[in-house]
Write an enzyme that holds these catalytic residues in place. Structure first.
Site, PDB file in Angstrom:
ATOM      1  N   ARG A 218       0.806  -1.236   0.000  1.00  0.00           N
ATOM      2  CA  ARG A 218       0.000   0.000   0.000  1.00  0.00           C
ATOM      3  C   ARG A 218       0.833   1.278   0.000  1.00  0.00           C
ATOM      4  NH1 ARG A 218      -2.556  -3.183   3.615  1.00  0.00           N
ATOM      5  NH2 ARG A 218      -4.416  -4.216   2.771  1.00  0.00           N
TER       6      ARG A 218
ATOM      7  N   LYS B 218       5.637  23.087 -14.247  1.00  0.00           N
ATOM      8  CA  LYS B 218       4.816  21.892 -14.014  1.00  0.00           C
ATOM      9  C   LYS B 218       4.448  21.784 -12.535  1.00  0.00           C
ATOM     10  CE  LYS B 218       3.760  17.176 -14.899  1.00  0.00           C
ATOM     11  NZ  LYS B 218       4.034  15.901 -15.556  1.00  0.00           N
TER      12      LYS B 218
ATOM     13  N   GLU C 196      -5.812  16.659 -11.502  1.00  0.00           N
ATOM     14  CA  GLU C 196      -6.388  17.033 -12.782  1.00  0.00           C
ATOM     15  C   GLU C 196      -7.900  17.231 -12.743  1.00  0.00           C
ATOM     16  OE1 GLU C 196      -4.370  15.157 -16.027  1.00  0.00           O
ATOM     17  OE2 GLU C 196      -5.809  15.868 -17.488  1.00  0.00           O
TER      18      GLU C 196
HETATM   19  N1  LIG Z   1       4.179  10.255 -15.413  1.00  0.00           N
HETATM   20  C1  LIG Z   1       4.028  11.262 -16.230  1.00  0.00           C
HETATM   21  O1  LIG Z   1       3.507  12.322 -15.877  1.00  0.00           O
HETATM   22  C2  LIG Z   1       4.529  11.128 -17.626  1.00  0.00           C
HETATM   23  C3  LIG Z   1       4.648  12.263 -18.442  1.00  0.00           C
HETATM   24  C4  LIG Z   1       5.199  12.099 -19.708  1.00  0.00           C
HETATM   25  C5  LIG Z   1       5.604  10.843 -20.144  1.00  0.00           C
HETATM   26  N2  LIG Z   1       5.468   9.753 -19.329  1.00  0.00           N
HETATM   27  C6  LIG Z   1       5.905   8.423 -19.754  1.00  0.00           C
HETATM   28  O2  LIG Z   1       7.292   8.472 -19.966  1.00  0.00           O
HETATM   29  C7  LIG Z   1       7.654   7.458 -20.890  1.00  0.00           C
HETATM   30  C8  LIG Z   1       8.638   8.013 -21.877  1.00  0.00           C
HETATM   31  O3  LIG Z   1       9.789   8.420 -21.185  1.00  0.00           O
HETATM   32  P1  LIG Z   1      11.184   8.650 -21.937  1.00  0.00           P
HETATM   33  O4  LIG Z   1      10.953   9.494 -23.108  1.00  0.00           O
HETATM   34  O5  LIG Z   1      12.146   9.059 -20.899  1.00  0.00           O
HETATM   35  O6  LIG Z   1      11.513   7.210 -22.539  1.00  0.00           O
HETATM   36  P2  LIG Z   1      12.386   5.974 -21.985  1.00  0.00           P
HETATM   37  O7  LIG Z   1      12.291   5.844 -20.538  1.00  0.00           O
HETATM   38  O8  LIG Z   1      12.018   4.806 -22.813  1.00  0.00           O
HETATM   39  O9  LIG Z   1      13.878   6.434 -22.359  1.00  0.00           O
HETATM   40  C9  LIG Z   1      14.222   6.606 -23.711  1.00  0.00           C
HETATM   41  C10 LIG Z   1      15.480   5.803 -24.075  1.00  0.00           C
HETATM   42  O10 LIG Z   1      16.625   6.462 -23.556  1.00  0.00           O
HETATM   43  C11 LIG Z   1      17.436   5.555 -22.818  1.00  0.00           C
HETATM   44  N3  LIG Z   1      18.129   6.357 -21.821  1.00  0.00           N
HETATM   45  C12 LIG Z   1      17.623   6.859 -20.685  1.00  0.00           C
HETATM   46  N4  LIG Z   1      18.499   7.689 -20.111  1.00  0.00           N
HETATM   47  C13 LIG Z   1      19.593   7.698 -20.892  1.00  0.00           C
HETATM   48  C14 LIG Z   1      20.834   8.374 -20.841  1.00  0.00           C
HETATM   49  N5  LIG Z   1      21.097   9.276 -19.880  1.00  0.00           N
HETATM   50  N6  LIG Z   1      21.737   8.145 -21.806  1.00  0.00           N
HETATM   51  C15 LIG Z   1      21.452   7.281 -22.827  1.00  0.00           C
HETATM   52  N7  LIG Z   1      20.292   6.639 -22.953  1.00  0.00           N
HETATM   53  C16 LIG Z   1      19.373   6.843 -21.981  1.00  0.00           C
HETATM   54  C17 LIG Z   1      16.460   4.552 -22.300  1.00  0.00           C
HETATM   55  O11 LIG Z   1      17.103   3.343 -21.967  1.00  0.00           O
HETATM   56  C18 LIG Z   1      15.518   4.411 -23.493  1.00  0.00           C
HETATM   57  O12 LIG Z   1      16.041   3.535 -24.431  1.00  0.00           O
HETATM   58  C19 LIG Z   1       6.360   6.962 -21.499  1.00  0.00           C
HETATM   59  O13 LIG Z   1       6.043   5.701 -20.959  1.00  0.00           O
HETATM   60  C20 LIG Z   1       5.332   7.987 -21.058  1.00  0.00           C
HETATM   61  O14 LIG Z   1       4.041   7.422 -20.907  1.00  0.00           O
HETATM   62  C21 LIG Z   1       4.941   9.894 -18.099  1.00  0.00           C
END
Ligand SMILES: NC(=O)c1ccc[n+]([C@@H]2O[C@H](COP(=O)([O-])OP(=O)(O)OC[C@H]3O[C@@H](n4cnc5c(N)ncnc54)[C@H](O)[C@@H]3O)[C@@H](O)[C@H]2O)c1
Ligand SMILES: [Zn+2]
Length: 360
Positions: free
Chosen positions: A120, A226, A236
């Site tokens: 939880r 944000k 929201e």
């Molecule tokens: N919770 C929220 O409010 C919210 C808001 C926006 C997006 N999201 C979510 O976030 C996700 C997308 O996140 P993202 O764009 O970070 O993608 P991701 O986590 O898949 O990272 C993108 C790629 O970069 C690589 N990577 C990460 N850090 C690195 C670094 N420093 N150097 C080299 N490679 C690195 C990862 O291994 C991956 O292959 C989605 O699932 C989306 O739904 C959530």
């Protein structure tokens, strides 16, 4: 180092921007966390940064267990959340044992969801390593996993105890991932901060070459904006919807492209169409869509469908928005710019005007 405070009563926490990963351990001391800690990451990020974080945590007296989730959105699932629970149970983790997410938004969302639900709720720390995770997903407390029938369908609002950002990790980030994150930064300028927008226009080269001061400023402003929105509307009920600017059309494009397009790229196109729609509806002058399109393209992001090599059918896009509409009990609210730095959220938008724009 800069600190952005997210004030949410007893769920308040600090976002610390600019200190090195080596200080992670000392910076989470004093939060009253249990000594036994799980570091959740993926193989890509582990290879690059896990050792530095892990050593720092150990030096601060934590006993560190690593949990490695395969890289990729397809692993942001209930099955992987379950694997995390299993690892925690086998190792006798208790309600005070923290989970630390080291990675992009995928690792952050999954780990946050596991933390929200294990026993939880156990303490949770975010160490975002992508620009998108720094400026968006690690701020605000939305956590969750995907369901085969839809993205982010299972989740919880759950705030971390702290968010730690070391900007130097962005040096290893692939260029497209950096640009994808920039789309969200541009979004913050348009919805809330004309000065940030001006800054982005004037300092593109510095930002894209990862100049520490320039990057520090845009990450901090993004987090402040944000955080400010989330502090006013954590769950929201209203205002938080402005963060969806560019996401209505953007999400329809992502769906049409089967999620092969990076999120920020789809949002970039979505922002351009939302600005054009706002102008078409007489909400803003012509300069607004012009500036939006210009900045999007100057950051190497797509402004339209030509970059996709294919044009999703307008009907397909409108249908997807229709599905989203049902999910929101009848009315999809569109976020439309009135000027750079100010938007309106309205269920009264001209469907035919958008159809025309998407088809043009
Ligand atoms: N919770 C929220 O409010 C919210 C808001 C926006 C997006 N999201 C979510 O976030 C996700 C997308 O996140 P993202 O764009 O970070 O993608 P991701 O986590 O898949 O990272 C993108 C790629 O970069 C690589 N990577 C990460 N850090 C690195 C670094 N420093 N150097 C080299 N490679 C690195 C990862 O291994 C991956 O292959 C989605 O699932 C989306 O739904 C959530
Ligand atoms: Zn987004």
């Amino acid at each position: 180092m800069h600190t952005v405070d997210v004030s949410l009563g007893e769920r308040s926490y600090a976002i610390e921007i600019g200190a090195g990963l080596e200080s992670a351990g000392e910076r989470i001391q004093g939060l009253g966390l249990g000594r036994k800690l799980a570091l959740v990451t993926n193989p890509t990020v582990k290879e690059l940064y896990a050792q530095r974080v892990s050593e720092s945590l150990k030096a601060a007296g934590f006993q560190v267990m690593s949990i490695i989730v395969p890289d990729g959105e397809q692993h942001k699932t209930l099955d992987w959340a379950n694997s995390i629970y299993t690892a925690l149970l086998i190792n006798n983790f208790d309600r005070k044992s923290p989970l630390v997410a080291l990675g992009g938004g995928v690792i952050g969302d999954l780990t946050g969801f596991a933390a929200a639900t294990f026993m939880r709720g156990v303490p949770f720390v975010q160490i975002p390593t992508t620009l998108l995770a720094m400026v968006d997903s690690s701020v605000g407390g939305k956590t969750g996993v995907n369901h085969p029938m839809g993205k982010n369908m299972i989740g919880a609002f759950y705030q971390p105890k702290k968010v730690l950002m070391d900007l130097s990790v962005l040096k290893s980030l692939p260029r497209e991932e950096l640009l994808s994150g920039m789309a969200e930064v541009i979004k913050y300028g348009i919805i809330r901060d004309p000065a940030l927008f001006d800054y982005l226009e004037a300092n593109r080269e510095k930002i894209l070459s990862l100049d520490n001061d320039a990057l520090g400023f845009v990450v901090r402003r993004s987090c402040e904006i944000k955080a400010d929105v989330v502090m006013q509307d954590e769950r929201e009920a209203g205002l938080r919807a402005i963060l969806n600017f560019g996401h209505t059309v953007g999400h329809a494009i992502e769906t049409a492209e089967n999620y092969t397009l990076r999120h920020g790229y789809a949002v970039a196109i979505g922002m351009v169409y939302a600005a054009r729609l706002a102008h078409r509806m007489g909400l803003c002058d012509a300069l607004v869509p012009e500036r939006v399109e210009r900045i999007v393209s100057s950051y190497g992001l797509p402004t339209g469908f030509s970059a996709l090599g294919r044009r999703p059918s307008t009907t397909e896009l409108m249908d997807t928005m229709q599905v989203d509409k049902k999910a929101e009990s009848g009315k999809v609210k569109f976020v439309l710019p009135k000027r750079i730095g100010d938007v309106a959220v309205t269920p009264e938008w001209e469907e035919q005007a958008l159809r025309d724009l998407l088809t043009a």
